[in-house]
Design a protein around this motif. Structure first.
Motif, PDB file in Angstrom:
ATOM      1  N   LYS A 121      16.825  50.312  11.017  1.00 30.97           N
ATOM      2  CA  LYS A 121      16.964  50.153  12.469  1.00 30.97           C
ATOM      3  C   LYS A 121      16.215  48.900  12.893  1.00 30.97           C
ATOM      4  O   LYS A 121      15.207  48.538  12.290  1.00 30.97           O
ATOM      5  CB  LYS A 121      16.411  51.371  13.190  1.00 30.97           C
ATOM      6  CG  LYS A 121      17.173  52.637  12.867  1.00 30.97           C
ATOM      7  CD  LYS A 121      16.463  53.846  13.416  1.00 30.97           C
ATOM      8  CE  LYS A 121      17.123  55.088  12.881  1.00 30.97           C
ATOM      9  NZ  LYS A 121      16.255  56.237  12.891  1.00 30.97           N
ATOM     10  N   LEU A 122      16.711  48.255  13.930  1.00 33.23           N
ATOM     11  CA  LEU A 122      16.045  47.056  14.426  1.00 33.23           C
ATOM     12  C   LEU A 122      14.729  47.407  15.097  1.00 33.23           C
ATOM     13  O   LEU A 122      14.562  48.500  15.636  1.00 33.23           O
ATOM     14  CB  LEU A 122      16.941  46.325  15.431  1.00 33.23           C
ATOM     15  CG  LEU A 122      18.278  45.809  14.906  1.00 33.23           C
ATOM     16  CD1 LEU A 122      19.004  45.055  16.013  1.00 33.23           C
ATOM     17  CD2 LEU A 122      18.104  44.921  13.684  1.00 33.23           C
ATOM     18  N   GLU A 173      19.254  51.137  19.977  1.00 34.72           N
ATOM     19  CA  GLU A 173      19.261  50.364  18.729  1.00 34.72           C
ATOM     20  C   GLU A 173      18.012  50.621  17.901  1.00 34.72           C
ATOM     21  O   GLU A 173      18.085  50.670  16.677  1.00 34.72           O
ATOM     22  CB  GLU A 173      19.383  48.862  19.023  1.00 34.72           C
ATOM     23  CG  GLU A 173      20.796  48.419  19.169  1.00 34.72           C
ATOM     24  CD  GLU A 173      20.962  46.918  19.233  1.00 34.72           C
ATOM     25  OE1 GLU A 173      22.127  46.490  19.268  1.00 34.72           O
ATOM     26  OE2 GLU A 173      19.978  46.160  19.257  1.00 34.72           O
ATOM     27  N   CYS A 174      16.883  50.794  18.563  1.00 31.97           N
ATOM     28  CA  CYS A 174      15.623  51.007  17.842  1.00 31.97           C
ATOM     29  C   CYS A 174      15.502  52.419  17.269  1.00 31.97           C
ATOM     30  O   CYS A 174      14.908  52.605  16.215  1.00 31.97           O
ATOM     31  CB  CYS A 174      14.436  50.755  18.761  1.00 31.97           C
ATOM     32  SG  CYS A 174      14.294  49.052  19.316  1.00 31.97           S
ATOM     33  N   THR A 175      16.047  53.411  17.959  1.00 36.89           N
ATOM     34  CA  THR A 175      15.875  54.798  17.514  1.00 36.89           C
ATOM     35  C   THR A 175      17.062  55.338  16.727  1.00 36.89           C
ATOM     36  O   THR A 175      16.882  56.063  15.759  1.00 36.89           O
ATOM     37  CB  THR A 175      15.607  55.735  18.709  1.00 36.89           C
ATOM     38  OG1 THR A 175      16.698  55.658  19.625  1.00 36.89           O
ATOM     39  CG2 THR A 175      14.322  55.362  19.417  1.00 36.89           C
ATOM     40  N   VAL A 176      18.263  55.000  17.147  1.00 35.81           N
ATOM     41  CA  VAL A 176      19.474  55.524  16.500  1.00 35.81           C
ATOM     42  C   VAL A 176      20.064  54.514  15.518  1.00 35.81           C
ATOM     43  O   VAL A 176      20.740  54.883  14.565  1.00 35.81           O
ATOM     44  CB  VAL A 176      20.517  55.937  17.564  1.00 35.81           C
ATOM     45  CG1 VAL A 176      21.788  56.454  16.940  1.00 35.81           C
ATOM     46  CG2 VAL A 176      19.936  56.972  18.506  1.00 35.81           C
ATOM     47  N   GLY A 177      19.822  53.240  15.764  1.00 35.44           N
ATOM     48  CA  GLY A 177      20.339  52.203  14.876  1.00 35.44           C
ATOM     49  C   GLY A 177      21.490  51.415  15.468  1.00 35.44           C
ATOM     50  O   GLY A 177      21.920  50.423  14.892  1.00 35.44           O
ATOM     51  N   ALA A 178      22.017  51.862  16.616  1.00 36.80           N
ATOM     52  CA  ALA A 178      23.121  51.160  17.266  1.00 36.80           C
ATOM     53  C   ALA A 178      23.240  51.652  18.701  1.00 36.80           C
ATOM     54  O   ALA A 178      22.781  52.752  19.026  1.00 36.80           O
ATOM     55  CB  ALA A 178      24.436  51.406  16.521  1.00 36.80           C
ATOM     56  N   THR A 179      23.867  50.855  19.536  1.00 34.44           N
ATOM     57  CA  THR A 179      24.131  51.297  20.904  1.00 34.44           C
ATOM     58  C   THR A 179      25.282  52.300  20.884  1.00 34.44           C
ATOM     59  O   THR A 179      25.967  52.456  19.868  1.00 34.44           O
ATOM     60  CB  THR A 179      24.521  50.109  21.802  1.00 34.44           C
ATOM     61  OG1 THR A 179      25.743  49.544  21.306  1.00 34.44           O
ATOM     62  CG2 THR A 179      23.427  49.062  21.863  1.00 34.44           C
TER      63      THR A 179
END
Length: 148
Positions: free
Chosen positions: A97-98, A72-78
């Protein structure tokens, strides 16, 4: 340098079926890895179960952080959200991104969010948020348009 932030007013939808499938995909990945890990490096107990002790006991936690929070932090989603076409964003609508903290909060209580409590919250909160989303101040949006 001033960076222009894209903030969008977003209408959320419950998407309970899609959110459930995305979560299921993520946890099949995590638990599948854990089963393989325990069988390959774990020690079999007298009751037939497996256990891991010492430093290798941290591998499941590290894997969870990488696959769930890290994605989530690097790609933006699981992975599950990417496959289903969902993305968590901050509640203010800023499409970014979170942060680590936001993602960790979203998933720390996943066991409750996969219970009827999570379902009831998604159905009955104004922005269709589960416990983790409420705590992290995030929402989940669609990333793909259906029918286009």
């Amino acid at each position: 340098m001033n960076e222009l932030k894209q903030i969008t007013k977003i209408k959320t939808e419950a998407n309970i079926g899609n959110r459930f499938v995305a979560g299921l995909i993520d946890f099949i990945i995590v638990y599948g890895f854990l089963v393989i890990l325990f069988i390959t490096i774990g020690e079999q107990n007298s009751d037939g179960s497996y256990s891991i002790s010492g430093a290798p006991a941290f591998i499941p936690i590290i894997f969870w952080f990488l696959v769930i929070v890290g994605m989530e932090c690097t790609v933006g989603a699981t992975i599950g959200n990417l496959i289903i076409g969902l993305k968590p964003i901050p509640i203010d609508g800023e499409e970014r991104k979170l942060t680590f903290g936001e993602s960790f909060k979203r998933h720390f209580l996943d066991s409750l969010d996969f219970s009827p409590i999570g379902y009831l919250l998604i159905k009955n909160t104004e922005k269709n948020q589960r416990i983790g989303d409420l705590w992290a101040k995030t929402i989940v949006i669609k990333t793909v348009q259906e029918g286009n």
